[in-house]
Design an enzyme around this catalytic site. Sequence first.
Site, PDB file in Angstrom:
ATOM      1  N   ASP A  65      15.847 -27.859  29.524  1.00 22.94           N
ATOM      2  CA  ASP A  65      16.762 -26.717  29.509  1.00 22.94           C
ATOM      3  C   ASP A  65      16.040 -25.378  29.553  1.00 22.94           C
ATOM      4  O   ASP A  65      16.507 -24.383  29.006  1.00 22.94           O
ATOM      5  CB  ASP A  65      17.688 -26.785  28.274  1.00 22.94           C
ATOM      6  CG  ASP A  65      18.379 -28.125  28.207  1.00 22.94           C
ATOM      7  OD1 ASP A  65      18.994 -28.505  29.206  1.00 22.94           O
ATOM      8  OD2 ASP A  65      18.265 -28.807  27.174  1.00 22.94           O
ATOM      9  N   GLY A  69      16.719 -24.917  37.150  1.00 22.03           N
ATOM     10  CA  GLY A  69      17.671 -24.908  38.262  1.00 22.03           C
ATOM     11  C   GLY A  69      17.750 -23.557  38.951  1.00 22.03           C
ATOM     12  O   GLY A  69      17.847 -23.482  40.171  1.00 22.03           O
ATOM     13  N   HIS A  93      21.585 -29.002  35.214  1.00 19.94           N
ATOM     14  CA  HIS A  93      21.144 -27.692  35.676  1.00 19.94           C
ATOM     15  C   HIS A  93      22.356 -26.811  35.908  1.00 19.94           C
ATOM     16  O   HIS A  93      23.252 -27.176  36.662  1.00 19.94           O
ATOM     17  CB  HIS A  93      20.347 -27.834  36.981  1.00 19.94           C
ATOM     18  CG  HIS A  93      19.038 -28.528  36.795  1.00 19.94           C
ATOM     19  ND1 HIS A  93      18.350 -29.144  37.812  1.00 19.94           N
ATOM     20  CD2 HIS A  93      18.294 -28.693  35.689  1.00 19.94           C
ATOM     21  CE1 HIS A  93      17.242 -29.664  37.328  1.00 19.94           C
ATOM     22  NE2 HIS A  93      17.183 -29.405  36.045  1.00 19.94           N
ATOM     23  N   THR A 353      25.830 -32.746  27.511  1.00 20.58           N
ATOM     24  CA  THR A 353      26.572 -33.310  26.374  1.00 20.58           C
ATOM     25  C   THR A 353      27.355 -32.266  25.582  1.00 20.58           C
ATOM     26  O   THR A 353      28.155 -32.636  24.728  1.00 20.58           O
ATOM     27  CB  THR A 353      25.581 -33.967  25.390  1.00 20.58           C
ATOM     28  OG1 THR A 353      24.659 -32.947  24.975  1.00 20.58           O
ATOM     29  CG2 THR A 353      24.824 -35.111  26.028  1.00 20.58           C
ATOM     30  N   GLY A 354      27.113 -30.992  25.817  1.00 21.34           N
ATOM     31  CA  GLY A 354      27.788 -29.931  25.058  1.00 21.34           C
ATOM     32  C   GLY A 354      27.254 -29.782  23.637  1.00 21.34           C
ATOM     33  O   GLY A 354      27.733 -28.961  22.861  1.00 21.34           O
TER      34      GLY A 354
END
Length: 483
Positions: A65, A69, A93, A353-354
């Site tokens: 993270d 991207g 991404h 996954t939040g």
Amino acid sequence: MLSSHGLAAGTSSRGSGRTPAAAFRYARLCSARTQSRSSRSVAAAVAAERLDAQVCVVLGTQWGDEGKGKLVDILAQQYDIVARAQGGANAGHTIYDDAGNKYALHLVPSGILNRDSTCVIGNGVVLHLPGLFEEIENLKKKGVSVEGRLKISDRAHLLFDLHKEIDGLREAELAGAGKQIGTTKRGIGPAYSSKATRNGLRVCDLHKLDSFADKLRKLSMDGEKRFGPGFQYDVDEDIEKYQELAKKVLPYVTDTVEYLHTAYDTGKRILIEGANATMLDVDFGTYPYVTSSNPSIGGIATGLGLPPTKYDAVVGVVKAYTTRVGAGPYPTEIFGDLAERLREIGHEYGTTTGRPRRIGWMDVVALRYSCKINGLTHLNITKLDVLSELEEIKIGVAYKTPDGRMLRSVPADLETLENVEVVYESIPGWKSDISGVRDWKDMPQAAKDYVQRIEDLIGIHCKWIGVGPGRDALVVKPAKGKC
Ligand code: IMP
Ligand code: MG
């Protein structure tokens, strides 16, 4: 390997007069749509001056993270091919196009937004076909067509719902012992297990659906034997589903080794998009709290069949602070209000996954280790704007063991890692909005000092600095001595 030269600084320097906290919070939270006015100018400037690398690899250097991207999406404008080598739909991404539309990609390479690029899913990726087609449909709805622009390796392993089921069951078992890994439950570990056990199914198996069905039944029986009635998977239903999926996917299937080598030999430019990150690498990460592939440079070579001697640039993406999802040691972790604040400002919730991400300071020990393993040639620091409110910013520069030893690198043993005391350097914050800065010379001095300190500690040029989510929110830093 080529050295760090190539991209020009952005053309617009929209220094912002907004300094209060509310204003820069707003600047970060506002949609990329409002920033898109100048996005063409900066993205075009970046695209116009080509990175002098026929093959460029972009890798995550921390715990994922980092914002890979966005750089891939920007660089894709100067590359013919964008390829993924490893991981699966555990990766997420988030990128924005020029119109400010948000895309959350998991399996499709981020280069798909550049209509002139061809995207490749390499043999090292574990592929969940229903998930892939859901992503393709979502892209189509937003006007992005993948027809003729996506090539899928015939050697890639298929990830089935049974792998997701096993992922959940294994996590539940581990939870009993308090040892849950906190996986994304996307079936990644079990799919790579099938690959290593040699009872996995590959994309090329979809050519022969009879033997495909036999192999899938055997795989399912393995799960039943291991987990008993807890294993909920309807193999016949899935076999039925794959009759249709096979027809849908076969037009994309290619011998991607041949494709990439022919492309390379004819001078095509290839951008390789890493997924996950080095500190989650099954060999080099904080094992067993890792993913099940090699997100570091070796996994790129085995995941595509394009050898390291062809890589001209290896860009490490580094978030200006750190985050981690899931369990495992995290020496520079921050707790309490400050972590909460940074999580909100940086929107640090998993794309896949939040889940709220854990937050920490920059960890130079881990970053140096990551740089060594990957042979990085450039760095891209991302989300520097998230730190803009802070009075003081810390950089973890060394690990000290309880018996007073200074560790130069990340130890293999987790107990040792869990018990280190981090030695920090402290840098004053800049306390002003940098989300509108587009030129290095307009960056506040304290922000320059922070980036320069990281560059000096690591010894690699921090060429790109992200100051917001949009494509335009990028500053190109001149090499040291030129700033
Ligand atoms: P898995 O890859 O789903 O098996 O998860 C193993 C560990 O890696 C968990 O801690 C996940 O949260 C983490 N992980 C896997 N992929 C990513 C990623 O792309 N970003 C951040 N964490 C990830
Ligand atoms: Mg992610």
